[in-house]
Design a protein around this motif. Structure first.
Motif, PDB file in Angstrom:
ATOM      1  N   LEU A  68       0.797  -1.292   0.059  1.00 38.78           N
ATOM      2  CA  LEU A  68       0.012   0.119   0.139  1.00 38.78           C
ATOM      3  C   LEU A  68       0.799   1.150  -0.073  1.00 38.78           C
ATOM      4  O   LEU A  68       0.347   2.396  -0.149  1.00 38.78           O
ATOM      5  CB  LEU A  68      -1.034   0.140   1.116  1.00 38.78           C
ATOM      6  N   HIS A  69       2.110   1.140   0.034  1.00 43.14           N
ATOM      7  CA  HIS A  69       2.907   2.272  -0.029  1.00 43.14           C
ATOM      8  C   HIS A  69       4.487   2.082  -0.440  1.00 43.14           C
ATOM      9  O   HIS A  69       5.112   1.242   0.312  1.00 43.14           O
ATOM     10  CB  HIS A  69       3.147   3.074   1.518  1.00 43.14           C
ATOM     11  N   ALA A  70       4.797   2.523  -1.584  1.00 49.59           N
ATOM     12  CA  ALA A  70       6.089   2.181  -2.106  1.00 49.59           C
ATOM     13  C   ALA A  70       6.747   3.381  -2.972  1.00 49.59           C
ATOM     14  O   ALA A  70       5.928   4.297  -3.256  1.00 49.59           O
ATOM     15  CB  ALA A  70       5.962   1.028  -3.043  1.00 49.59           C
ATOM     16  N   HIS A  71       7.668   3.348  -3.300  1.00 44.85           N
ATOM     17  CA  HIS A  71       8.625   4.194  -4.025  1.00 44.85           C
ATOM     18  C   HIS A  71       9.389   3.324  -5.026  1.00 44.85           C
ATOM     19  O   HIS A  71      10.627   3.213  -4.521  1.00 44.85           O
ATOM     20  CB  HIS A  71       9.377   5.345  -3.000  1.00 44.85           C
ATOM     21  N   SER A  72       8.847   2.603  -5.801  1.00 43.80           N
ATOM     22  CA  SER A  72       9.491   1.312  -6.495  1.00 43.80           C
ATOM     23  C   SER A  72      10.622   1.705  -6.906  1.00 43.80           C
ATOM     24  O   SER A  72      11.967   1.003  -6.723  1.00 43.80           O
ATOM     25  CB  SER A  72       8.541   0.852  -7.509  1.00 43.80           C
ATOM     26  N   SER A  73      11.241   2.873  -7.736  1.00 44.56           N
ATOM     27  CA  SER A  73      12.485   2.895  -8.288  1.00 44.56           C
ATOM     28  C   SER A  73      13.562   3.417  -7.403  1.00 44.56           C
ATOM     29  O   SER A  73      14.771   3.208  -7.673  1.00 44.56           O
ATOM     30  CB  SER A  73      12.345   4.165  -9.570  1.00 44.56           C
ATOM     31  N   MET A  74      13.191   3.666  -6.037  1.00 46.86           N
ATOM     32  CA  MET A  74      14.391   3.631  -5.145  1.00 46.86           C
ATOM     33  C   MET A  74      14.906   2.619  -4.677  1.00 46.86           C
ATOM     34  O   MET A  74      15.959   2.493  -4.135  1.00 46.86           O
ATOM     35  CB  MET A  74      13.655   4.334  -3.800  1.00 46.86           C
ATOM     36  N   ASN A  75      14.744   1.269  -5.347  1.00 46.60           N
ATOM     37  CA  ASN A  75      15.471   0.341  -5.391  1.00 46.60           C
ATOM     38  C   ASN A  75      17.046   0.505  -5.819  1.00 46.60           C
ATOM     39  O   ASN A  75      17.751  -0.105  -4.923  1.00 46.60           O
ATOM     40  CB  ASN A  75      14.996  -0.887  -6.333  1.00 46.60           C
ATOM     41  N   LEU A  76      17.125   1.402  -6.419  1.00 47.64           N
ATOM     42  CA  LEU A  76      18.384   1.627  -7.096  1.00 47.64           C
ATOM     43  C   LEU A  76      19.466   2.267  -6.024  1.00 47.64           C
ATOM     44  O   LEU A  76      20.501   2.553  -5.912  1.00 47.64           O
ATOM     45  CB  LEU A  76      18.596   2.763  -8.327  1.00 47.64           C
ATOM     46  N   LEU A  77      18.788   2.860  -5.044  1.00 47.52           N
ATOM     47  CA  LEU A  77      19.416   3.442  -3.990  1.00 47.52           C
ATOM     48  C   LEU A  77      19.184   2.602  -2.410  1.00 47.52           C
ATOM     49  O   LEU A  77      19.512   2.987  -1.385  1.00 47.52           O
ATOM     50  CB  LEU A  77      18.699   4.706  -3.390  1.00 47.52           C
ATOM     51  N   ARG A  78      19.063   1.276  -2.761  1.00 47.89           N
ATOM     52  CA  ARG A  78      18.950   0.476  -1.538  1.00 47.89           C
ATOM     53  C   ARG A  78      20.245   0.461  -0.871  1.00 47.89           C
ATOM     54  O   ARG A  78      21.553   0.239  -1.248  1.00 47.89           O
ATOM     55  CB  ARG A  78      18.706  -0.905  -2.183  1.00 47.89           C
ATOM     56  N   GLY A  79      20.348   0.660   0.472  1.00 52.62           N
ATOM     57  CA  GLY A  79      21.524   0.817   1.187  1.00 52.62           C
ATOM     58  C   GLY A  79      22.639   1.990   0.839  1.00 52.62           C
ATOM     59  O   GLY A  79      23.633   2.076   1.394  1.00 52.62           O
ATOM     60  N   TYR A  80      21.881   2.883   0.187  1.00 54.09           N
ATOM     61  CA  TYR A  80      22.545   4.159  -0.122  1.00 54.09           C
ATOM     62  C   TYR A  80      22.993   5.029   1.173  1.00 54.09           C
ATOM     63  O   TYR A  80      24.327   5.672   1.342  1.00 54.09           O
ATOM     64  CB  TYR A  80      22.073   4.928  -1.312  1.00 54.09           C
ATOM     65  N   ASP A 306       7.431   0.892   1.964  1.00 53.28           N
ATOM     66  CA  ASP A 306       8.121   2.197   1.764  1.00 53.28           C
ATOM     67  C   ASP A 306       9.065   1.945   0.725  1.00 53.28           C
ATOM     68  O   ASP A 306       9.149   0.772   0.042  1.00 53.28           O
ATOM     69  CB  ASP A 306       8.579   2.709   3.044  1.00 53.28           C
ATOM     70  N   GLY A 307      10.019   2.664   0.446  1.00 52.82           N
ATOM     71  CA  GLY A 307      11.020   2.413  -0.394  1.00 52.82           C
ATOM     72  C   GLY A 307      12.268   1.389   0.088  1.00 52.82           C
ATOM     73  O   GLY A 307      12.424   1.592   1.222  1.00 52.82           O
ATOM     74  N   ALA A 308      12.768   0.961  -0.870  1.00 55.90           N
ATOM     75  CA  ALA A 308      14.015   0.064  -0.656  1.00 55.90           C
ATOM     76  C   ALA A 308      15.090   1.049  -0.031  1.00 55.90           C
ATOM     77  O   ALA A 308      16.060   0.287   0.405  1.00 55.90           O
ATOM     78  CB  ALA A 308      14.464  -0.735  -1.793  1.00 55.90           C
ATOM     79  N   ALA A 309      15.089   2.284  -0.263  1.00 59.10           N
ATOM     80  CA  ALA A 309      16.045   3.070   0.305  1.00 59.10           C
ATOM     81  C   ALA A 309      16.030   3.252   1.804  1.00 59.10           C
ATOM     82  O   ALA A 309      17.033   3.586   2.587  1.00 59.10           O
ATOM     83  CB  ALA A 309      16.386   4.524  -0.437  1.00 59.10           C
ATOM     84  N   SER A 310      14.780   2.918   2.185  1.00 58.65           N
ATOM     85  CA  SER A 310      14.788   3.098   3.693  1.00 58.65           C
ATOM     86  C   SER A 310      14.112   2.206   4.522  1.00 58.65           C
ATOM     87  O   SER A 310      14.008   2.036   5.689  1.00 58.65           O
ATOM     88  CB  SER A 310      13.538   4.213   3.958  1.00 58.65           C
ATOM     89  N   ASN A 311      13.959   0.830   3.853  1.00 61.71           N
ATOM     90  CA  ASN A 311      13.655  -0.298   4.786  1.00 61.71           C
ATOM     91  C   ASN A 311      14.653  -1.451   4.969  1.00 61.71           C
ATOM     92  O   ASN A 311      14.620  -1.583   6.189  1.00 61.71           O
ATOM     93  CB  ASN A 311      12.467  -1.077   3.769  1.00 61.71           C
ATOM     94  N   ASN A 312      15.187  -2.137   4.154  1.00 61.63           N
ATOM     95  CA  ASN A 312      15.674  -1.722   2.742  1.00 61.63           C
ATOM     96  C   ASN A 312      14.976  -2.926   2.035  1.00 61.63           C
ATOM     97  O   ASN A 312      15.684  -3.430   0.970  1.00 61.63           O
ATOM     98  CB  ASN A 312      17.329  -2.074   2.687  1.00 61.63           C
ATOM     99  N   ARG A 313      14.053  -3.317   2.200  1.00 64.67           N
ATOM    100  CA  ARG A 313      13.236  -4.659   1.500  1.00 64.67           C
ATOM    101  C   ARG A 313      11.848  -4.435   1.257  1.00 64.67           C
ATOM    102  O   ARG A 313      11.283  -3.658   1.977  1.00 64.67           O
ATOM    103  CB  ARG A 313      13.143  -6.162   2.378  1.00 64.67           C
ATOM    104  N   LEU A 314      11.456  -4.983  -0.044  1.00 67.96           N
ATOM    105  CA  LEU A 314      10.142  -4.863  -0.623  1.00 67.96           C
ATOM    106  C   LEU A 314       9.334  -6.183  -0.417  1.00 67.96           C
ATOM    107  O   LEU A 314       9.094  -6.803  -1.158  1.00 67.96           O
ATOM    108  CB  LEU A 314       9.933  -4.472  -1.806  1.00 67.96           C
ATOM    109  N   ASP A 315       9.212  -6.262   1.269  1.00 66.20           N
ATOM    110  CA  ASP A 315       9.061  -7.770   1.646  1.00 66.20           C
ATOM    111  C   ASP A 315       7.690  -7.555   2.612  1.00 66.20           C
ATOM    112  O   ASP A 315       7.938  -7.211   4.017  1.00 66.20           O
ATOM    113  CB  ASP A 315      10.262  -7.992   2.551  1.00 66.20           C
ATOM    114  N   LEU A 316       6.539  -7.885   2.143  1.00 66.00           N
ATOM    115  CA  LEU A 316       5.465  -7.664   2.771  1.00 66.00           C
ATOM    116  C   LEU A 316       5.213  -8.870   4.082  1.00 66.00           C
ATOM    117  O   LEU A 316       4.546  -8.439   5.015  1.00 66.00           O
ATOM    118  CB  LEU A 316       4.023  -7.690   1.974  1.00 66.00           C
ATOM    119  N   TRP A 317       5.883  -9.985   3.884  1.00 71.29           N
ATOM    120  CA  TRP A 317       5.960 -10.876   4.921  1.00 71.29           C
ATOM    121  C   TRP A 317       6.612 -10.573   6.298  1.00 71.29           C
ATOM    122  O   TRP A 317       6.177 -10.500   7.433  1.00 71.29           O
ATOM    123  CB  TRP A 317       6.764 -12.097   4.403  1.00 71.29           C
ATOM    124  N   GLN A 318       7.889  -9.659   6.181  1.00 67.89           N
ATOM    125  CA  GLN A 318       8.298  -9.052   7.147  1.00 67.89           C
ATOM    126  C   GLN A 318       7.599  -8.061   7.685  1.00 67.89           C
ATOM    127  O   GLN A 318       7.363  -7.806   9.070  1.00 67.89           O
ATOM    128  CB  GLN A 318       9.630  -8.316   6.503  1.00 67.89           C
TER     129      GLN A 318
END
Length: 445
Positions: A68-80, A306-318
């Motif tokens: 319900l809330h994502a910033h999908s293209s921020m995957n490229l900043l995962r762990g930045y 949220d985005g992978a830059a702040s989570n850092n997983r797009l993982d709804l199980w978590q």
């Protein structure tokens, strides 16, 4: 017999239709992308006796998850930029990086990576908020997902737009281009109360009503945001948005970490939906949102990564497991947000927030066949007394073996553990990620 007709035979069907029932040894019949029937395995109708069968005898079958809330293209900043609070993270790291790197290609490639990550974890629909939305849509279409696109709006210039009016114009042009696409829907996405003016919020409220679009925004994510609003406007952000006509049955507010009881009641009266993002809130030290209190107040609460830059997983199980565990501690009550409620938050509640509850979010005859199979027979999952409990407290995204969107198999994990996507090769995704990493790291050195 059509190629679009098949039967899935899991050990358990988890309908998520509000009855808290688990159907054991049942089959789901899919025809032309929709759920045609649900029947005991030994009572398959004669007219479907020659349909292909997908053997999921070691699995639970449930509706596709809704992020319900994502910033999908921020995957490229995962762990930045990790281990920082929200405002230093944004002001000193993320916004400067976005000024340097965000473009159509950045958004497309990051979204492509995000779509693959979400599909592999059983997410079939996501509610996005980012720049260059057409690039995200192109990635979504390639991967065969369903997306609700937030048309982002701010007051300050970015690589995408320079003024609030330009953000609105560009967003509505994309909406007009794709408004007949049944897998893509839209909301206006004013970023947050601290980045959008009163005049722009009022304009958005009017346009949303005229165009029959929802609104997706951040709200009460940090105490600093609330204090800033009091100093600048004399009221808390929620009171300001209420007066400006932003809060209503088509509004999704992300985070809602610092909401008081009377504010939860106001939001419930307005019919607002909450996107609870527990892992991002924890990682950014924003706080623990009152998710259980929101549910008790009558709010519809879904889950976001949220985005992978702040989570850092797009993982709804978590997110499910964390939401359930945090609620028990916050309420000092082990019964707060039980497993079934957490699973509702990841499925039908998210669908309801996006106005898609008649199409997705549960396994019911006539709905779209957005389905996922989760294997529950490995050693780490045994014994399995209650599949619903196991899905929330035991299972992880690596146990998702099949993801269907509208009856099309978009992701499969083979017996050998290989990830197979319908629209993109895993090696291409790996190459994209490494190319961007090299480019961004080289610029930092």
């Amino acid at each position: 017999m059509s190629d679009s007709q098949f039967i899935i035979k899991p050990r358990w069907v988890i309908p998520m239709d509000g009855k808290q029932a688990t159907l054991e040894q049942h089959a789901v019949l899919v025809d032309a992308g929709k759920i045609l029937a649900i029947a005991p395995k030994n009572e398959i109708p004669e007219w479907a006796s020659d349909w292909p069968v997908v053997d999921c005898s070691r699995h639970a079958l449930l509706p596709g998850l809704v992020n319900l809330h994502a910033h999908s293209s921020m995957n490229l900043l995962r762990g930045y930029a990790d281990d920082l609070a929200l405002m230093p993270w944004l002001n000193e790291h993320i916004w400067p990086a976005e000024r340097q790197w965000v473009s159509k290609s950045f958004v497309h490639d990051g979204s492509l990576l995000a779509c693959a990550e979400m599909l592999s974890g059983g997410i079939t629909t996501f509610n996005d908020m980012y720049f260059f939305p057409q690039a995200t849509i192109e990635a979504v279409k390639r991967c065969g997902m369903r997306a609700h696109i937030g048309l982002v709006i701010m007051e300050f210039p970015t690589n995408y737009a320079t003024t609030a009016n330009e953000y609105i114009r560009l967003g509505t042009e994309v909406r007009d281009q794709f408004k007949s696409d049944t897998d893509i829907s839209f909301s206006f996405a004013p970023h947050a109360p601290y980045t959008v003016s009163n005049a722009t919020f009022e304009q958005i409220s009017t346009l949303a009503e005229q165009l029959n679009l929802g609104i997706h925004t951040h709200l009460h994510e940090t105490r600093a945001e609330i204090q800033q609003s009091i100093e600048q406007f004399g009221v808390r952000p929620l009171d300001r948005l209420l007066a400006l006509g932003i809060l209503g049955p088509s509004t999704v507010c992300a985070h809602g970490v610092h909401l008081e009881q009377n504010e939860l009641e106001i939001l419930a009266t307005q019919g607002v939906h909450i996107a609870h993002c527990p892992c991002s809130n924890l990682k950014l030290s924003s706080g623990i949102a009152p998710a259980a209190a929101a549910l008790r107040a009558g709010l519809n609460v879904g889950l976001g990564t949220d985005g992978a830059a702040s989570n850092n997983r797009l993982d709804l199980w978590q997110e499910m497991r964390t939401a359930a565990l945090l609620a028990k501690v916050a309420d000092d009550n082990a019964e707060s947000i039980p497993a079934y409620a957490a699973l509702q938050m990841a499925t039908i509640n998210g669908a309801r927030a996006l106005g898609l509850q008649d199409q997705i979010g549960s396994i019911e005859v006539g709905k779209q066949a957005d389905l996922i199979a989760v294997r529950l027979d490995d050693l780490n999952s045994l014994p399995a007394y209650d599949p619903i409990s196991h899905l929330v407290y035991v299972a992880g995204r690596e146990q998702v073996t099949h993801t269907w969107v509208e009856g099309h198999l978009r992701y499969q994990r083979t017996e050998e553990g290989q990830a197979v996507f319908a629209g993109v090769e895993a090696e291409e995704l790996r190459s994209i990620a490494l190319q961007w990493q090299l480019k961004i790291q080289s610029a930092q050195s």
